[in-house]
Each structure stands twice: as structure tokens, then as C-alpha cells.
Design a protein around this motif. Structure first.
Motif, mmCIF file in Angstrom:
data_model
loop_
_atom_site.group_PDB
_atom_site.id
_atom_site.type_symbol
_atom_site.label_atom_id
_atom_site.label_comp_id
_atom_site.label_asym_id
_atom_site.label_seq_id
_atom_site.Cartn_x
_atom_site.Cartn_y
_atom_site.Cartn_z
ATOM 1 N N SER A 88 41.225 70.221 7.072
ATOM 2 C CA SER A 88 42.278 70.473 8.060
ATOM 3 C C SER A 88 41.770 71.193 9.298
ATOM 4 O O SER A 88 42.546 71.589 10.147
ATOM 5 C CB SER A 88 43.408 71.307 7.419
ATOM 6 O OG SER A 88 42.905 72.522 6.907
ATOM 7 N N GLY A 89 40.441 71.355 9.434
ATOM 8 C CA GLY A 89 39.902 72.112 10.558
ATOM 9 C C GLY A 89 39.776 71.345 11.846
ATOM 10 O O GLY A 89 39.511 71.920 12.890
ATOM 11 N N THR A 123 46.328 61.489 3.756
ATOM 12 C CA THR A 123 46.809 60.216 4.297
ATOM 13 C C THR A 123 46.325 60.024 5.734
ATOM 14 O O THR A 123 45.877 58.932 6.123
ATOM 15 C CB THR A 123 48.344 60.171 4.252
ATOM 16 O OG1 THR A 123 48.783 60.350 2.902
ATOM 17 C CG2 THR A 123 48.865 58.845 4.785
ATOM 18 N N GLU A 124 46.383 61.092 6.521
ATOM 19 C CA GLU A 124 45.938 61.011 7.917
ATOM 20 C C GLU A 124 44.453 60.678 8.002
ATOM 21 O O GLU A 124 44.036 59.852 8.820
ATOM 22 C CB GLU A 124 46.223 62.326 8.636
ATOM 23 C CG GLU A 124 45.799 62.321 10.099
ATOM 24 C CD GLU A 124 45.841 63.709 10.731
ATOM 25 O OE1 GLU A 124 45.477 63.804 11.915
ATOM 26 O OE2 GLU A 124 46.209 64.672 10.042
ATOM 27 N N LEU A 125 43.641 61.338 7.177
ATOM 28 C CA LEU A 125 42.205 61.070 7.200
ATOM 29 C C LEU A 125 41.902 59.619 6.855
ATOM 30 O O LEU A 125 41.065 58.973 7.498
ATOM 31 C CB LEU A 125 41.493 62.005 6.215
ATOM 32 C CG LEU A 125 41.406 63.474 6.636
ATOM 33 C CD1 LEU A 125 40.965 64.340 5.465
ATOM 34 C CD2 LEU A 125 40.448 63.643 7.815
ATOM 35 N N HIS A 131 36.700 57.207 4.360
ATOM 36 C CA HIS A 131 36.802 56.810 2.969
ATOM 37 C C HIS A 131 37.018 58.076 2.139
ATOM 38 O O HIS A 131 36.415 59.123 2.418
ATOM 39 C CB HIS A 131 35.522 56.114 2.506
ATOM 40 C CG HIS A 131 35.110 54.973 3.389
ATOM 41 N ND1 HIS A 131 35.654 53.714 3.317
ATOM 42 C CD2 HIS A 131 34.194 54.918 4.393
ATOM 43 C CE1 HIS A 131 35.102 52.930 4.210
ATOM 44 N NE2 HIS A 131 34.211 53.638 4.893
ATOM 45 N N LEU A 132 37.835 57.985 1.108
ATOM 46 C CA LEU A 132 38.107 59.142 0.253
ATOM 47 C C LEU A 132 37.617 58.861 -1.161
ATOM 48 O O LEU A 132 37.842 57.772 -1.705
ATOM 49 C CB LEU A 132 39.606 59.460 0.225
ATOM 50 C CG LEU A 132 40.288 59.743 1.567
ATOM 51 C CD1 LEU A 132 41.744 60.167 1.337
ATOM 52 C CD2 LEU A 132 39.538 60.795 2.369
ATOM 53 N N PRO A 145 50.402 60.876 -6.521
ATOM 54 C CA PRO A 145 50.541 60.615 -5.078
ATOM 55 C C PRO A 145 49.207 60.359 -4.363
ATOM 56 O O PRO A 145 49.177 59.716 -3.313
ATOM 57 C CB PRO A 145 51.209 61.895 -4.544
ATOM 58 C CG PRO A 145 51.916 62.472 -5.728
ATOM 59 C CD PRO A 145 51.017 62.175 -6.897
ATOM 60 N N TRP A 146 48.119 60.896 -4.928
ATOM 61 C CA TRP A 146 46.817 60.718 -4.290
ATOM 62 C C TRP A 146 46.153 59.391 -4.654
ATOM 63 O O TRP A 146 45.305 58.904 -3.908
ATOM 64 C CB TRP A 146 45.866 61.854 -4.686
ATOM 65 C CG TRP A 146 46.210 63.188 -4.116
ATOM 66 C CD1 TRP A 146 47.323 63.535 -3.409
ATOM 67 C CD2 TRP A 146 45.410 64.374 -4.212
ATOM 68 N NE1 TRP A 146 47.273 64.864 -3.050
ATOM 69 C CE2 TRP A 146 46.112 65.407 -3.534
ATOM 70 C CE3 TRP A 146 44.196 64.679 -4.802
ATOM 71 C CZ2 TRP A 146 45.633 66.712 -3.435
ATOM 72 C CZ3 TRP A 146 43.698 65.975 -4.705
ATOM 73 C CH2 TRP A 146 44.409 66.986 -4.027
#
Length: 421
Positions: A88-89, A123-125, A131-132, A145-146
């Protein structure tokens, strides 16, 4: 003939505040054909700080803009362990997301509301193109949810029993589109077991142990970074910001290397500081400078090598302006300030400028002293060494008088002394 003034003693070897060495370990992630698809990176520097919100991104920057003798990741994916704070930075806006896999840690015994709270940033990333990757806990009901966001799910063979693996692999195949990565694969038996169940990506000692790669970093002075931050915060003009870059070879090198790296995602080559500033924009430039400041532990005056590079850049720029348009003068400054990269980085000049993807006229000047820029660089070097024969020959080729050169050199020396006070 009027002899050009000297700039003092020849450049000394670089001091410790000019370049630093970072140790990064990389471990390959391979497919079923044993072809490397990506590398997971680990910071192995003895001076490495604790894992904080900024260290993940600094590690990525090091991978993308390092000055080493080999490509650290090439065109492969970069897998980086993250903290939720680092996500979140805002620093991740500085890299091309298509190249980076963010490994998202679980939240421990998290309540459902905490999982939901962190969902928007994940979600934004992913919407931005990152890629997550998650570990096997994302397959638990509490993390439902993830699960749709998962591009990769890592299955740790050191903690999961064979029967657990079978259940998880089957469940993942039915409920998500993520690619499964079996990690900590240490034996042929483990590989056969998971591959027979449909796993197609692998990581572990059976394939490759983490390999240390020594990377050299050209470190700007803290004073220059702080000045850049201050200029950006007050929304200074491109001209003013460009002046800050021109006075610190380390700062200039880091910016040009990063913005021309494959990880920055630009389709065309950037050849001047002005272009780099305009394309990056003030917001990204501020974040980049802030990260540099976080990573920098050096202060004090620039070394003699850095000072000489600044003088050369300014001298060549002033002389180029006598006969050439401003854009050519910009390239003259780039040649001058990068003319000592081989000394600063302790590597051959060809390797050093290869990291910057410089245009051919700049490369020809730096490597072979060819062309208009090469003649200018030869003249600048002659001013430092008081080599009368080379000075006269270069001045004649450039159609410059001794008076013009002397005046420009004095201006360059005064400018360099003023900006490094």
C-alpha cells in the motif's frame, strides 16, 4: 597557444561512498521441461536492513537497475516476497507490473473482516497488471475472497504431507485458474509425485539452489537526493530538476538505467535527463528519490572521480553549445558525466554503458572516442592532463579556439565547485 587550465590531480580510485555491493540470491522457478520461467529474489547483503515496507521494492529496483557483469533476471518473471505494508506504499507504481510477481503472505489466524479489508488493494494491484502469488493457505475457506486473484499458488513440500497435497491440488484445479508451484522440491520422488498430479511449475534444491549474484550499485550522495526531493516537492521546472541530476553522476546513472530497463516498460530508448524527467513525471520521480534515500547510507562531498565527471559533462555541454543545437549539447553532457563509469563501477566501459542502452553516438564516443562527441571527450581529457598536442588537435577538429575552451573550462570548474559546496 593558451594552455587550458588543469582540473587538479587525476581521478583517484572510487571511495566507498561511490559504489556499493549488494548480494542478491536468486532461485529459479522452472516448468515441466525444466525451462526457467522466473526467479525468486532474496536479499543476502550482510548490511541488509530488516524486511520493511520499502525493502521489497528496493530489491526489485536492484534487479532492474543493477550494475553487474550479467543479467540478474533477464526477461524472466521476478518473484518478490512482500509485506502487506509494502503493497500500500505506492512505490510499486515505479515498475512495470507485467514483469513482477508479488508473493502475498497469509494473515495468520485472521478474521474474515481482515481478509475483506485487504481485498481492495490486492484487486487494484492485479488490475494494474501485477501477478499475485499466495501460499496454500489461500485455498482455505477464510481466504475465499482472495482466491480468484491468484495467478500462482505455492505448495510447500516441506510442510504438506502427500495426502494433503493431493487434496489441495484437486481443490485448486476445481476452484481457481492459478498455476501451482511446488516449492522445496528436493528429491526425484517428490518431483514425480507432484508432476503426476498435474503440477507444472517447480522450485527447490532438486533443480537449483539459490545462487548469489554480486551487484554493484552506484550510490548518489544524500545531499543530491534530498535536493532532488525538495525540487520535486515544490514542483520545480524540468530545467531545475535536470540541473540536480547533472551534478551527481550516481543519481544520473541510476535514473537512466532504471528508465531504460526492460522493467520500466517503455517502448523507446530515453537518451537525455530531460526526457527521463518528463516521462517519469513528478509523482514517480519523488517516490524513486525517496526510495534511493531509504537505501542510501552515504553522505559528504562527492569523490574526486564524481567531481571530475561533473566537470567533464558541463565543459562538453558548454563547448557543444558553441556550434550545436541544444539536444546535441544534452548528449554531450551525458557523455561527459558517464565517461568515468568504468572507474566508478570497477568494470570495463563496454559493460558499464551496456547497462544504459545508450545511443550509438554516445557509445562510440565513450568506447572509441569517435565522432563529434568523441572529439569533445578527448578535448575534455586533454584539459585535465595538459596534453598540448592532443589539446591542439582536438580543438582544431572541433573548430574551437583556445580562448573558447579555456573560458568554458573555467565556467565548468566554477559550476561544479558551486553545486557541490
Amino acid at each position: 597557444m593558451i594552455q587550458a587550465p588543469t582540473s587538479g590531480t587525476p581521478p583517484a580510485p572510487p571511495s566507498s561512498n561511490q559504489s556499493s555491493v549488494a548480494m542478491i540470491a536468486r532461485q529459479a522457478i522452472v516448468n515441466s521441461q525444466h525451462v526457467v520461467v522466473g526467479y525468486e529474489l532474496f536479499n543476502r547483503s550482510r548490511s541488509a536492513a530488516a524486511h520493511t515496507a520499502a525493502t521489497d521494492v528496493i530489491l526489485v529496483f536492484t534487479a532492474l537497475s543493477h550494475a553487474g557483469t550479467e543479467e540478474l533476471v533477464g526477461k524472466k518473471l521476478i518473484f518478490v516476497n512482500c509485506t502487506h505494508e509494502s503493497l500500500s506504499g505506492g512505490h510499486l507504481e515505479l515498475v512495470d507490473p507485467d514483469k513482477v510477481v508479488l508473493e502475498i503472505p497469509p494473515l495468520g489466524h485472521a478474521a474474515a473482516e481482515e481478509v475483506t479489508t485487504r481485498l481492495p488493494i490486492l484487486t487494484e494491484l492485479r488490475d494494474r497488471g501485477f501477478h499475485l502469488a499466495f501460499n496454500h493457505t489461500v485455498l482455505q475457506s477464510g481466504y475465499a475472497p482472495w482466491l480468484p486473484l491468484a495467478d500462482y499458488i505455492k505448495l510447500d513440500l516441506s510442510v504438506l504431507a502427500p495426502d494433503q497435497l493431493a487434496v489441495l491440488i484437486s481443490y485448486a484445479g476445481r476452484h481457481c485458474k492459478a498455476e501451482l508451484i511446488a516449492e522445496k522440491v528436493e528429491t526425484a520422488q517428490q518431483y514425480d509425485m507432484v508432476s503426476s498430479q498435474g503440477v507444472q511449475l517447480f522450485q527447490g534444491y532438486w533443480f537449483a539452489r539459490p545462487a548469489l549474484v554480486e551487484t554493484k550499485l552506484l550510490t548518489p550522495s544524500q545531499a543530491s537526493i534530498i535536493e532532488l526531493i525538495n525540487q520535486v516537492r515544490k514542483q520545480a521546472s524540468t530545467d531545475d530538476i535536470e540541473e540536480v541530476l547533472k551534478k551527481d553522476a550516481g543519481l544520473a546513472f541510476n535514473l537512466m538505467r532504471l528508465i531504460n530497463s526492460t522493467g520500466f516498460g517503455l517502448s523507446r530508448e530515453i537518451t537525455s535527463f530531460r526526457q527521463a524527467v518528463m516521462l517519469m513525471g513528478l509523482k514517480k520521480l519523488f517516490r524513486w528519490a525517496a526510495l534511493l534515500l531509504t537505501a542510501s547510507r552515504n553522505s559528504g562531498m562527492p569523490s574526486s572521480v564524481g567531481h571530475t565527471a561533473v566537470v567533464r559533462g558541463r565543459l562538453m555541454e558548454l563547448l557543444a553549445l558553441e556550434t550545436q543545437p541544444p539536444e546535441d549539447a544534452d548528449q554531450a553532457f551525458v557523455v561527459g558525466i558517464f565517461s568515468l563509469l568504468d572507474v566508478m563501477l570497477s568494470m570495463p566501459m563496454e559493460s558499464a554503458i551496456g547497462l544504459l542502452n545508450v545511443p550509438e553516438p554516445v557509445a562510440a564516443a565513450l568506447l572509441r572516442r569517435e565522432g563529434f562527441l568523441g572529439d569533445l571527450l578527448t578535448l575534455a581529457e586533454a584539459c585535465e592532463s595538459s596534453d598540448d598536442a592532443v589539446f591542439d588537435r582536438s580543438a582544431g577538429l572541433l573548430h574551437l579556439t583556445s580562448q573558447q575552451i579555456n573560458f568554458a573550462h573555467l565556467q565548468a570548474l566554477a559550476w561544479a565547485d558551486h553545486i557541490t559546496e
